[in-house]
Design an enzyme around this catalytic site. Sequence first.
Site, PDB file in Angstrom:
ATOM      1  N   ASP A  25      22.278  44.207  44.511  1.00 20.95           N
ATOM      2  CA  ASP A  25      23.643  44.734  44.707  1.00 20.95           C
ATOM      3  C   ASP A  25      23.683  46.193  44.242  1.00 20.95           C
ATOM      4  O   ASP A  25      24.555  46.583  43.452  1.00 20.95           O
ATOM      5  CB  ASP A  25      24.632  43.878  43.916  1.00 20.95           C
ATOM      6  CG  ASP A  25      26.062  43.996  44.451  1.00 20.95           C
ATOM      7  OD1 ASP A  25      26.231  44.452  45.601  1.00 20.95           O
ATOM      8  OD2 ASP A  25      27.008  43.654  43.724  1.00 20.95           O
ATOM      9  N   GLN A  40      35.742  40.862  32.712  1.00 18.94           N
ATOM     10  CA  GLN A  40      36.114  42.249  32.484  1.00 18.94           C
ATOM     11  C   GLN A  40      35.243  42.814  31.367  1.00 18.94           C
ATOM     12  O   GLN A  40      34.624  42.077  30.590  1.00 18.94           O
ATOM     13  CB  GLN A  40      37.594  42.391  32.150  1.00 18.94           C
ATOM     14  CG  GLN A  40      38.046  41.774  30.852  1.00 18.94           C
ATOM     15  CD  GLN A  40      39.568  41.854  30.675  1.00 18.94           C
ATOM     16  OE1 GLN A  40      40.326  41.827  31.633  1.00 18.94           O
ATOM     17  NE2 GLN A  40      40.025  41.959  29.438  1.00 18.94           N
ATOM     18  N   ILE A  42      35.565  37.826  38.075  1.00 15.08           N
ATOM     19  CA  ILE A  42      35.031  36.826  37.153  1.00 15.08           C
ATOM     20  C   ILE A  42      35.160  37.253  35.701  1.00 15.08           C
ATOM     21  O   ILE A  42      35.382  36.414  34.823  1.00 15.08           O
ATOM     22  CB  ILE A  42      33.552  36.539  37.496  1.00 15.08           C
ATOM     23  CG1 ILE A  42      33.481  35.734  38.804  1.00 15.08           C
ATOM     24  CG2 ILE A  42      32.844  35.783  36.379  1.00 15.08           C
ATOM     25  CD1 ILE A  42      32.081  35.406  39.249  1.00 15.08           C
TER      26      ILE A  42
END
Length: 509
Positions: free
Chosen positions: A290, A139, A137
């Site tokens: 995550d 950088q 998605i």
Amino acid sequence: MRGPHNIVRLVQTLATFERTGANRFVLEAMEAPASVRVAARILGWPFKVLGKKGDPDQPPVTRALTALGPAYIKFGQILSTRPDVVGDELAVQLRVLQDKLPPFPIEVAKETVGLELGRPADELFSEFSEPIAAASIAQVHKARVRETGELVAVKVLRPNIERDFRKDVDAFYLAASTIEILAPFSRRLRPTGVIAHFDSVVAGELDLRIETAAAGEFAANTEGDAGFVVPRVIWPLSGKRVMTLGWCEGEPIGDNAALDAAGHDRRVLGERVLSMFLRHALRDGFFHADMHQGNMKVAPNGDILVFDFGIMGRIDEYTRRVYAEILFGFIRRDYRRVAEVHFEAGYVPYDRDIDEFAQALRSVGEPIFGMDASHISMARLLAYLFEVTERFGMATRTELILLQRTMVVVEGVSRSLNPSINIWEVARPIVEDYIKQNIGPKALIRDLRRTALVLARFGPRLPEMAEAALIRQSNPPPEPTRSRALKPALWAGLGAVAGGAAVALALLV
């Protein structure tokens, strides 16, 4: 736009799954009937040459998703948080899915920064590096703020990523609705609901203001947690397509050799990772969902640095109390109380036998407590618990599934740092402290006070609200007449090929 043009994308998906060998693996993992497996393979084989080859060094499913592009990669990562949908084995494969993609040019990143923040990037930053990380998605660039000299990390969305994702998400919706019609066995997984969940998560990640807000809230919640650091949010340099956080330097938490060379105590780090996750989930009801090695580093002073706030978990206060009581009951091996909590919360239907349920819970807990400390796993306990509760009619609760998946990841990180860690010894004081603060006389007084404050705010309206409720109960509205219009389930041009593609696409739902 959801329309027949998405059929081409679905056919390409089927062809890629067939070419990479993912078709067979997915249909077996989803326990598809033999007839469906045969039909999908027969329909997929003629189009095999249209599929993308992918990296032959990767497992079949991750190879197929990586070859199909950013939306599929992100979908795979999100599905790894839903073992209830894809199964444990496939969830493990998807959890290691990599989204390291070729970066886009630095000139494009600077142009995005200028358009989003209203000033040229070179005016805002005295330094702006080449990409140091490139994902599906966005950088990341290392930069220095011109006005303050502060080092920062600047995250920039990929060009046209919103449009590209929208196209694939629309194709996913078409696949989900088609699967629900053509493959009744899949309806228990609620395919369209899974796609809607993915759509909502991606919508948040494609608006970096949402991730920035999550980082800010997480930083505020954890400000007083010693040894745990969330990078500072720099709001003036953040927007919808750009996010700027303070720069944090440290050793990767997954590199044990580097941690040892830097003099860090891995035993302490392992306990801290686990205890912080539990504290955030129970105390705040807002946790990083995550927490794998790639999203954490260890600062020179031993602090744990955490990054990437695209996937966060949230649990309401009542569910936290239920979760804490369940864990505390297992810690004390009081299976009757654990059963009572499930019934009180409405997780298990009231018509089930509580004694039989308590006995089933004992079969979950006792084998685990008989293990060696290095094998005791809270994540395994939760996984077994969900199996038992499902047999007793408990409906799937997405927030608890996400919590369990995150616990699996966190335990893995903790054991990689300290293989002999005793999960229950680390968890016990945190759970006991939460129980002491939130369940008992003090918590009752606090709850009554909050209830009184709510009633006081609505006091002037309570009589009319009560009257309106009584009127509605006395005069129920007439049942709506059923529309005669038939909603088309499939476009006429879909045909057998798209049907086979949709069935074979069961991975996506």
